[in-house]
Design an enzyme around this catalytic site. Structure first.
Site, mmCIF file in Angstrom:
data_model
loop_
_atom_site.group_PDB
_atom_site.id
_atom_site.type_symbol
_atom_site.label_atom_id
_atom_site.label_comp_id
_atom_site.label_asym_id
_atom_site.label_seq_id
_atom_site.Cartn_x
_atom_site.Cartn_y
_atom_site.Cartn_z
ATOM 1 C CG HIS A 74 -12.579 -52.544 1.860
ATOM 2 N ND1 HIS A 74 -12.550 -52.070 0.560
ATOM 3 C CD2 HIS A 74 -13.457 -53.588 1.854
ATOM 4 C CE1 HIS A 74 -13.375 -52.787 -0.195
ATOM 5 N NE2 HIS A 74 -13.941 -53.709 0.560
ATOM 6 N N GLY A 80 -2.383 -53.402 6.403
ATOM 7 C CA GLY A 80 -2.622 -53.921 7.737
ATOM 8 C C GLY A 80 -3.677 -53.124 8.477
#
Length: 332
Positions: A74, A80
């Site tokens: 997640h 990123g």
């Protein structure tokens, strides 16, 4: 399936490490911005401190490895691998309903506190998440390998970025491929990283779309791809009228806390918990790889090391693009 260079090898062997680096430069565009043993001079015991923290937490709570692995996904899929998922506050990723069931935060915070004592202002929360997830897999019986470090922590965390960037359990194969490709991940990576579901727990609401409530208020199976006996067990654990957000079941009903290839065996037995799991067997583009992994754990472990490396280098921030947070929950 595309050809890959194996990296599931003893980390003490220099030649094997060079193979890993060679693979990464070809498959991980962000690797050049990171380095192995990044903290060798500034904080030599950094990785050991993280590993010890994860091991201690996992010995007290066997669900910790699964939580840390999910936390990494997640984090990396949204903005990123920059620890943006850890930031608290209104409108942050962490506040989004899709992330309210995430766990493992206390482990990351514990590791950060130790690191701040011995190496203040040195080790990023983003690196801690990546290292903790890697160690969690090894502690649960999976492969151990080196990963590069040097990530900086992001300063932006927006809940609006969560839903468009994470896999929904009801996704079609094409939807999953599109999302993975947008992160620089291949079809092989999709099948391999789905193996993360060999550990961890899921809330009943995550697979409720596979059932339907009849006129008498009882649940019945509507997804015929699911094994009927397994479906009845899921109904027993997640009855109609029960709490679909608090009740949980194991992603892997056979070896719930062991990182192994049982997940793929479950798929062959039509016991994939989510629709996004079952489709890996049903789709001709991925069925062969599922069968290979189910029959060869070493093959899965090798592929896991390669795909995990790519996952942890998604859109990393370095230098002035980020910071080293003093607290993982807040920007400096």
């Amino acid at each position: 399936m595309e050809s890959k260079i194996s990296i599931f090898l003893p980390t003490s062997n220099l030649c094997n490490l060079l193979v890993l680096v060679f693979f990464c430069f070809a498959a991980c565009p962000s690797l050049g911005r990171l380095s192995f043993n990044f903290y060798a001079t500034s904080c030599p015991a950094a990785e050991l401190m993280v590993s010890n923290t994860v091991r201690a937490a996992s010995s007290n709570d066997p669900t910790i490895p699964g939580k840390l692995l999910r936390l990494l996904f997640h984090d990396c899929f949204v903005e990123g691998c920059d620890a943006s998922v850890l930031l608290q506050g209104n409108g942050t990723e962490r506040s989004d309903p899709a992330n309210t069931s995430l766990g493992g935060f206390s482990v990351i915070d514990s590791a950060k506190r130790v690191l701040e004592i011995f190496c203040p202002g040195t080790v990023s929360c983003a690196d801690i998440i990546a290292l903790a997830a890697r160690d969690a897999v090894a502690i649960a019986g999976g492969p151990a390998f080196q990963i590069p470090t040097g990530r900086k922590d992001g300063r932006i965390s927006n809940s609006a970025n969560v839903r468009p960037n994470i896999v929904d359990t009801s996704f079609t194969m094409d939807e999953m491929i599109k999302l993975f490709n947008s992160k620089g991940l291949s079809l092989d990576d999709l099948v391999t990283l789905s193996g993360a579901h060999t550990i961890g727990l899921a809330h009943c609401s995550a697979f409720s779309d596979r059932f339907q409530q009849d006129s008498k208020g009882k649940l019945r199976l509507v997804d015929t791809s699911l094994d009927i006996t397994y479906a009845k067990e899921l109904i027993r654990k997640c009855p109609a009228g029960g709490s679909s957000t608090s009740n949980t079941v194991s992603n892997d009903p056979e070896t719930s806390f062991a990182f192994d290839n049982q997940y793929y065996g479950n798929l062959l037995a039509h016991k994939g918990l989510f629709q996004s799991d079952s489709i890996l067997l049903e789709d001709g583009r991925t069925r062969k790889q599922v069968e290979e992994f189910a029959n060869n754990e070493e093959r899965f472990f090798r592929s896991w090391g390669e795909s995990f490396l790519k996952l942890t280098t998604i859109e990393v921030k370095t230098d002035n693009e980020g910071e080293i947070r003093q607290s993982c929950s807040f920007t400096n």
